[in-house]
Design a protein around this motif. Structure first.
Motif, PDB file in Angstrom:
ATOM      1  N   PRO A  87      -1.235   2.710  -7.036  1.00  0.00           N
ATOM      2  CA  PRO A  87      -2.089   3.846  -6.705  1.00  0.00           C
ATOM      3  C   PRO A  87      -2.228   4.825  -7.861  1.00  0.00           C
ATOM      4  O   PRO A  87      -1.244   5.280  -8.425  1.00  0.00           O
ATOM      5  CB  PRO A  87      -1.383   4.487  -5.520  1.00  0.00           C
ATOM      6  N   ASN A  88      -3.441   5.092  -8.184  1.00  0.00           N
ATOM      7  CA  ASN A  88      -3.767   6.026  -9.263  1.00  0.00           C
ATOM      8  C   ASN A  88      -3.288   5.553 -10.636  1.00  0.00           C
ATOM      9  O   ASN A  88      -3.353   6.295 -11.602  1.00  0.00           O
ATOM     10  CB  ASN A  88      -3.194   7.412  -8.982  1.00  0.00           C
TER      11      ASN A  88
ATOM     12  N   PRO B 101     -16.106   2.255  -2.197  1.00  0.00           N
ATOM     13  CA  PRO B 101     -14.932   1.733  -1.487  1.00  0.00           C
ATOM     14  C   PRO B 101     -15.303   0.784  -0.353  1.00  0.00           C
ATOM     15  O   PRO B 101     -14.553  -0.155  -0.064  1.00  0.00           O
ATOM     16  CB  PRO B 101     -14.245   2.996  -0.951  1.00  0.00           C
TER      17      PRO B 101
ATOM     18  N   LYS C 168      -9.764  -6.092  -6.864  1.00  0.00           N
ATOM     19  CA  LYS C 168      -9.383  -6.062  -5.443  1.00  0.00           C
ATOM     20  C   LYS C 168      -9.205  -7.476  -4.905  1.00  0.00           C
ATOM     21  O   LYS C 168      -8.308  -7.761  -4.121  1.00  0.00           O
ATOM     22  CB  LYS C 168     -10.440  -5.329  -4.622  1.00  0.00           C
TER      23      LYS C 168
ATOM     24  N   TYR D 122      -5.328   3.910  -0.280  1.00  0.00           N
ATOM     25  CA  TYR D 122      -6.640   3.739  -0.875  1.00  0.00           C
ATOM     26  C   TYR D 122      -7.676   3.878   0.210  1.00  0.00           C
ATOM     27  O   TYR D 122      -7.477   3.461   1.335  1.00  0.00           O
ATOM     28  CB  TYR D 122      -6.769   2.337  -1.480  1.00  0.00           C
TER      29      TYR D 122
ATOM     30  N   CYS E 126       0.774  -1.038   0.000  1.00  0.00           N
ATOM     31  CA  CYS E 126       0.000   0.000   0.000  1.00  0.00           C
ATOM     32  C   CYS E 126       0.809   1.086   0.000  1.00  0.00           C
ATOM     33  O   CYS E 126       1.210   1.704   0.807  1.00  0.00           O
ATOM     34  CB  CYS E 126      -0.717  -0.031   1.135  1.00  0.00           C
TER      35      CYS E 126
ATOM     36  N   ASP F  58      -8.688   0.505   1.389  1.00  0.00           N
ATOM     37  CA  ASP F  58      -7.724  -0.126   2.291  1.00  0.00           C
ATOM     38  C   ASP F  58      -7.914   0.368   3.714  1.00  0.00           C
ATOM     39  O   ASP F  58      -7.888  -0.400   4.667  1.00  0.00           O
ATOM     40  CB  ASP F  58      -6.307   0.206   1.817  1.00  0.00           C
TER      41      ASP F  58
END
Lengths: 240, 240
Positions: free
Chosen positions: B85-86, A67, B73, A28, A12, A31
Motif C-alpha cells: 500500500p502506497n 479503480p 493488479k 485499496y 490487503c 479492492d
DNA sequence: CCCGGTATGATTGTATTCAAAATTCATAGA
DNA sequence: TCTATGAATTTTGAATACAATCATACCGGG
C-alpha cells in the motif's frame, strides 16, 4: 473471510490510516470495489452474461473509472468476469462442461485437504466435525434445508481448514465461490442423501484413523457423487 | 511461448478469447504488458523482492501508467507480485512453508489429473508417455540433465493434458509457473532418482490399467517425494 | 560523532481527459 | 412494411493531470 485473491502474500494490507469515525481502513479502493462486485455477482444481483457498465458502477460506488477498471481486471483474472475487447466486460457464465470440470477440480482439492488434514488434525477437530455431521442429519430429518446446507458446508470447510494449507484453501475458496449458488441449494433424492451421510461417516472414521490416502479417495468420490445433483440444479438456477 | 494469461487465481476463465474469424488478435495492452512482466519474472530479470518502478516500466514498454497498473493488479492476483500500500508492488518471494504448501497442492492437482486421465486416455497417449519416460532414463544415464528435465516435464504435462480438464490445467500451469525455476533444476540423489523412475513405471502401468484411484494416490506420493529435493534446491537458488 | 526532526523530491493512488470503437437511432430505399 | 445504411451518442481503452503518501537528504542539538 471473503473471497480474495489467492495470493498468499498479497494482503490487503496493514491498515494504518486513521479515518475519522471508525477503523483504520487503508484498503485499496480497487479492492473494496472488487469485494462489492463479488458480492453483487454472488447474490445474483448481477446475473451471468450481464454486461458491466462502467459509468453506472462508478456512479453507484462513487468512485472514478480507474479503480473500477482495476477491480474488473482482478475479477476477470479470478474468472468471475469475462473481458470483451472494446466492449467491456460481462459476468462470466459457466457452461455445463465447465461446471463438471470445476467439480472435478474441487473434488481433487477436497481430497488433498483430507489427505493433509490427517497429518495434523486433532481429536477435538474431528469431534467438532462429527457434531456438525449429527446436526446435519437432524436438520435433514427435520426438513430444515437451510440448516442442512449450513452444517454440510461447515463439515467440508472444517476439513479444508484442518489441512492447514492456505494456498489450498484460497484456491478452494475461489473456485467454490464461483458455483456456490448451485452447490448449496441443490436438492437430493433420498438415496443420494443416504449415500452422502454414509460417506460422511466413513470420512470421520478415516479421519480418526488418520488414513490420508483412503480419505482422499473417498472425498473425491464423495464430491463426485454430488456432481449430478449440482449439475441438475445448475440447469434450473442459471439457465444457459 | 506462453502467450496466454493464466488465471491462477483461480480460475480461469478464458480471459481474452478472440474468436471471431481471422486472426485479428487485438489484444489488450495490459495483457501484453502482463505477459512481458511474467517473462521478466520467470527469467529472473526481475528478482524476488525487487520493487516495481512504474515510471521505469512505462518507459521501457512505451505505454502509460494505466495499462501497466492493470497488469500489476493481474499479476498480484496471480500471486506473482505483492502489493505494498502506497509503496507500489514488488516481485513476490516464496517462503519455505509456502513452497511446501504449493508442492502439496501441485501434488493434489497432478493426482487429480491422473485420476481423470484414466477415463479418456488412449493407448497411443500412454505409449507417448512411455517413450518420454525411456528417453528420460537415457538422458539421465547419459548425464544430460537438461534432457532429463525436459522429458520428465513432458511426462507430467502429458498426464495433465490427458485429464482433458482445462480448468485443472490452468490452475496447474499457474501454480507450477511460480516455482518452475526451482522445480526443473533440482539435483537428485541416486536413490531419489531410482525411486522416481520406479514410480514413473508404476504410473504407466496404472494408466494402462486405467486405475484412476491408485494412480491418484501414487502421483500424490510421487510429487511429495520430490518435495525435499525442490526445497533444498530452492534454498540455493532463491536465497531468502 | 551520533541521533532526531524537518523539508524536499519522488512515487503512488485516484481522478479526469482524449480518441477510437461500438451501440443506438433514425432514415432512405426496396 | 421490412431491411439496410449511416450519422449521433455512448462506452470503452489509454493517456495525462492532480493530490496524498512515502523516502531520503539535510540540519541542528546533544
Amino acid at each position: 473471510m471473503r473471497g480474495r485473491s489467492l495470493c498468499p502474500g498479497v494482503l490487503c494490507g496493514p491498515m494504518n490510516k486513521i479515518e475519522p469515525g471508525i477503523g483504520i481502513s487503508r484498503r485499496y479502493l480497487h479492492d473494496e470495489v472488487a469485494d462489492r462486485m463479488r458480492e453483487l455477482i454472488r447474490s445474483g444481483e448481477m446475473e451471468p452474461k450481464a454486461r458491466i457498465n462502467e459509468g453506472e458502477l462508478t456512479e453507484r460506488f462513487g468512485i472514478s473509472r480507474t479503480p473500477l477498471r482495476e477491480a474488473i481486471k482482478i475479477l476477470a483474472t479470478e474468472g468471475l468476469l469475462e473481458l470483451l475487447p472494446n466492449r467491456g466486460a460481462r459476468v462470466a457464465s459457466i457452461s455445463e462442461t465447465e461446471l463438471e470440470e470445476m467439480m472435478e477440480v474441487i473434488a481433487g482439492l477436497e481430497a488433498t485437504a483430507g489427505d493433509l488434514a490427517c497429518r495434523t488434525i486433532t481429536d477435538g477437530d474431528i469431534d467438532a466435525i462429527e457434531t456438525d455431521h449429527r446436526a446435519m442429519v437432524v436438520a435433514w430429518k427435520g426438513g430444515d434445508e437451510a440448516g442442512y446446507f449450513s452444517h454440510n458446508r461447515r463439515i467440508h470447510e472444517g476439513i479444508m481448514a484442518a489441512s492447514r494449507n492456505t494456498i489450498l484453501s484460497n484456491i478452494y475458496e475461489s473456485l467454490s465461490g464461483r458455483i456456490q449458488r448451485s452447490r448449496y441449494s441443490a436438492h437430493q433424492t433420498p438415496d443420494q442423501w443416504a449415500r452422502a451421510v454414509s460417506e460422511h461417516e466413513q470420512m470421520i472414521e478415516l479421519l480418526r484413523a488418520r488414513d490420508g490416502a483412503a480419505l482422499a479417495t473417498l472425498m473425491r468420490e464423495h464430491i463426485r457423487g454430488k456432481k449430478p445433483v449440482i449439475a441438475a440444479n445448475y440447469g434450473d438456477a442459471e439457465g444457459v
